[in-house]
Motif scaffolding. Sequence first.
Motif: not given
Length: 219
Positions: A207-214
Amino acid sequence: MSNPKKIAIVDDNSFLINAIKEKLSFFEDVVFKYAANNGKEMLQKLEQDKNLDIILMDIEMPIMNGIDATLEIKQRYPQIKIIMLTVFDNDENIFNAIKAGADGYLLKDVDPNSLYQGIQETLSGGAAMTPSIAMKTLKLLRNPFQSEENTNETEEIKLSAREIDVLEQLSKGLSYTIIAENLFLSPSTVRKHIENIYSKLQVHSKLEAIQKAKKNNLI
């Protein structure tokens, strides 16, 4: 053979199960009882035969992952020791595995002697850990996860084209196995890419990875 060590292996990769069995075949006092492809299957097998000393548990598996399985097994069969045996050494997995009750944490590339020593140490009441894992565990104890709220500024993050492909697949909620099929990769390669993504993004979960990537317009 005196005092045999009765062992089961949980992994969704039959090649890795056989590789672990081969490593343990050097030691006469290790008895392999059975293997399971995921946590749910392991729980079903334990209902039939709980006469085990130790379980070598993978983390990323379909149906029921190793951390959820460890939590469930420890509640039902607290006498059975569990060593996480994984390609991952990211902070989130270490933290969650320890919280779930894991008795040790080794990487799958461990050599036969170190694996055997880890099993012995765990059965003697110790905690088997690959040195890199032990260092990360100490750091986790000293510096609990920092909130992403503390890093609101946009950062310059460089991911490879393949890592971005993996992240995009991850953002769709796909499993590692499906991502591997879609990108014509092995599941272990997908896991390695995700490990690199976590490291580059300095995050501890999908979740953190996806949020930060976006947030950084990477996907």
